[in-house]
Design an enzyme around this catalytic site. Structure first.
Site, PDB file in Angstrom:
ATOM      1  N   ASP A   1       0.854  -1.182   0.000  1.00  0.00           N
ATOM      2  CA  ASP A   1       0.000   0.000   0.000  1.00  0.00           C
ATOM      3  C   ASP A   1       0.894   1.238   0.000  1.00  0.00           C
ATOM      4  O   ASP A   1       1.093   1.894   1.025  1.00  0.00           O
ATOM      5  CB  ASP A   1      -0.937  -0.005   1.207  1.00  0.00           C
ATOM      6  CG  ASP A   1      -2.055   1.019   1.065  1.00  0.00           C
ATOM      7  OD1 ASP A   1      -2.111   1.710   0.026  1.00  0.00           O
ATOM      8  OD2 ASP A   1      -2.877   1.130   1.992  1.00  0.00           O
TER       9      ASP A   1
ATOM     10  N   ASN B   1       4.423   4.783   3.968  1.00  0.00           N
ATOM     11  CA  ASN B   1       4.966   3.671   3.173  1.00  0.00           C
ATOM     12  C   ASN B   1       5.631   4.261   1.939  1.00  0.00           C
ATOM     13  O   ASN B   1       5.002   4.346   0.877  1.00  0.00           O
ATOM     14  CB  ASN B   1       3.864   2.684   2.736  1.00  0.00           C
ATOM     15  CG  ASN B   1       3.431   1.724   3.818  1.00  0.00           C
ATOM     16  OD1 ASN B   1       4.031   1.671   4.882  1.00  0.00           O
ATOM     17  ND2 ASN B   1       2.394   0.966   3.550  1.00  0.00           N
TER      18      ASN B   1
ATOM     19  N   HIS C   1       4.323   4.953  13.142  1.00  0.00           N
ATOM     20  CA  HIS C   1       3.168   5.309  12.308  1.00  0.00           C
ATOM     21  C   HIS C   1       1.836   4.902  12.926  1.00  0.00           C
ATOM     22  O   HIS C   1       0.783   5.243  12.385  1.00  0.00           O
ATOM     23  CB  HIS C   1       3.302   4.668  10.928  1.00  0.00           C
ATOM     24  CG  HIS C   1       2.740   3.277  10.820  1.00  0.00           C
ATOM     25  ND1 HIS C   1       3.140   2.236  11.629  1.00  0.00           N
ATOM     26  CD2 HIS C   1       1.798   2.754   9.982  1.00  0.00           C
ATOM     27  CE1 HIS C   1       2.480   1.148  11.289  1.00  0.00           C
ATOM     28  NE2 HIS C   1       1.659   1.420  10.300  1.00  0.00           N
TER      29      HIS C   1
ATOM     30  N   LYS D   1     -15.797   2.663   8.797  1.00  0.00           N
ATOM     31  CA  LYS D   1     -14.925   1.581   8.313  1.00  0.00           C
ATOM     32  C   LYS D   1     -15.558   0.922   7.098  1.00  0.00           C
ATOM     33  O   LYS D   1     -16.768   0.951   6.914  1.00  0.00           O
ATOM     34  CB  LYS D   1     -14.759   0.510   9.395  1.00  0.00           C
ATOM     35  CG  LYS D   1     -14.098   0.989  10.671  1.00  0.00           C
ATOM     36  CD  LYS D   1     -12.605   1.097  10.552  1.00  0.00           C
ATOM     37  CE  LYS D   1     -11.959  -0.262  10.398  1.00  0.00           C
ATOM     38  NZ  LYS D   1     -10.487  -0.165  10.338  1.00  0.00           N
TER      39      LYS D   1
END
Length: 483
Positions: A98, A332, A406, A482
């Site tokens: 990701d 990332n 993170h 979510k």
């Protein structure tokens, strides 16, 4: 396999496995923890993965990991590796699937009391306006040509299309656009997966969350960010969706075929890499930058939709329902940066996988308003627990290539969480705490249960006390969306 006896504490909150632990290590493996987090790390293969990264060609300083460390693909989540020189490599596993998964924080001018009567309606409208779930499509339909513009321009594309404000870009890492992105290095498959997903949240640990600022620790930094006690803010956590996943998949496959061309030998094929300056390394960096730009634009469109939700629910009911952007960070990525290494100023490729940039005060890449305080570092907790706003420090520049944690970091796999947690019970528990929950899947809710993660308060204590980031504010959730 590394054991407790192989690990020494070199100073408070810093542990190390010496370079001579294994013959193929080029540098020591160093990580930030206390005794509890160390014991948790010994429960999976993350420390062995960290040691493996210490074998990468061109690595300088240390192989590093943050206190949210846990097992990942090749690199541990929470891993930080800098490579330099002609043989310095770039590794897709050191970025992750990701690409530019990150966090955006929007802040209101409202307090909890003024929003409380409309909180349920706001949660419902956010769920409506923010497409979430594994297969969801966004409200923007893109041709391949338009997608290429997104990949090259990132948030600048969103600004041109009316989905962003100039201040949003100013308060986004890299100002919302990675230079060097080249859509020609992205496959047709990646583009096909990505073109319908811009402006979507996705699933897994991604979320949109309404929070209340529960505590301020640093008045000066909080004031610079526009934060105050009791304030309503919104945190968005997502990345590059299927596009970034396919970019990583494509280049892992490519690098597996060319690694022997460069005489690179690795202890784990998931560490597959290529010299940064090689044609393959440059192609991956260009494609990774495209995925990063997709993610910047994705979070920007989600911010636009969150603003729409606030307008729909609160217009005519409260004054000044607007949301301004505090910051947007990535966790990332691989970036080309200048750092001090063993007394020398070097250009290095810093891989941060599940770790955030945390540059200290005075860094020229920071927005003007944050020059004196350091870069905002946004640390989401597990669902239903606290999140944090930190700032980078001179300590992070000296110790960790300007990096910090993170998030909380998993201690339980998603499959294990689903076996042990009932999604319906968890939703009821969260709602009993006064947290509005909107979720498309109870199973997806269960796999992100707080019990599947470390205690974020504990993780943040480590980075704060180790001096690689400083606490500014603690946030607590009042509504969660979510997939």
């Amino acid at each position: 396999m590394v054991m407790r006896k192989d690990i020494r504490q070199i100073r408070p909150y810093v542990y190390e496995v010496a370079r001579n632990f294994r013959h193929d290590m080029r540098v020591p493996a160093r990580f930030y923890a206390d005794e509890l987090i160390l014991q948790q790390a010994l429960n999976d293969d993350c420390l062995d993965q960290l040691i493996n990264t210490a074998t990468l060609p061109g690595i300088v300083g240390y192989a590093l990991a943050m206190p949210d460390i846990h097992q990942g693909y090749g690199f541990p989540i929470g891993g930080v590796v800098a490579t330099a020189g002609a043989d310095g490599v770039i590794s897709p596993g050191g970025v992750g699937f990701d690409i530019n998964c990150g966090v955006r924080l929007l802040a209101s001018h409202l307090d909890r009391q003024s929003v409380q009567p409309y909180l349920s309606a706001l949660a419902t409208e956010l769920y409506k306006q923010v497409p979430s779930g594994a297969g969801e499509k966004g409200f923007v339909s893109l041709s391949v040509k338009e997608l290429d513009e997104v990949l090259a321009q990132g948030s600048r594309w969103a600004l041109k299309k009316g989905f962003a404000r100039a201040d949003d870009l100013e308060n986004t890492e890299e100002r919302g656009m990675m230079a060097g992105a080249d859509p020609a290095h992205c496959s047709a498959r990646a583009k096909e997966r990505g073109k319908s997903q811009l402006g979507t949240l996705g699933s897994g640990n991604h979320f949109a969350e309404v929070d209340e600022v529960a505590e301020i620790y640093d008045d000066e930094a909080a004031q610079a960010m526009g934060l105050f006690p009791g304030q309503i803010v919104v945190m968005i956590h997502c990345g590059s969706r299927g596009f970034g996943h396919q970019v990583c998949t494509d280049y892992v496959d490519m690098f597996q075929k060319v690694i022997h061309k460069y005489g690179i030998h690795l202890p784990d094929r998931q560490l597959v890499c290529a010299p940064l300056q090689s044609p393959e390394g440059q192609a991956y960096y260009a494609a990774m930058s495209c995925a990063a730009n997709f993610a910047f634009a994705n979070r920007q469109l989600l911010a636009h939709q969150v603003r729409q939700a606030f307008r729909t629910v609160l217009a005519g009911k409260v004054k000044n329902f607007d949301l301004f952007q505090v910051y947007d960070i990535t966790h990332n990525m691989a970036k080309i940066e200048m750092h001090d290494v063993d007394g020398q100023r070097l250009q290095v490729c810093v891989h941060r996988k599940g770790a955030t940039r945390a540059f200290g005060p005075g860094a020229d890449v920071l927005p003007r308003d944050y020059q004196d305080i350091g870069q905002p570092v946004l640390v989401p907790g597990s669902m239903g627990t606290a999140s944090y706003v930190l700032v980078g420090t001179a300590g992070s520049m000296a110790q960790t290539f300007g990096s910090s944690c993170h998030g909380a970091g998993r201690v339980m796999s998603r499959s294990a969480a689903k076996r042990l947690v009932q999604g319906g019970e968890l939703r009821g528990h969260l709602q009993a705490q006064g947290i509005e929950v909107r979720a498309g899947s109870l199973a997806g809710l269960a796999e992100e249960a707080p019990s599947a993660y470390k205690d974020v308060d504990h993780v943040v204590d480590v980075v704060h006390n180790a001096g690689i980031a400083r606490r500014v504010a603690r946030l607590v959730p009042v509504a969660v969306v979510k997939g």
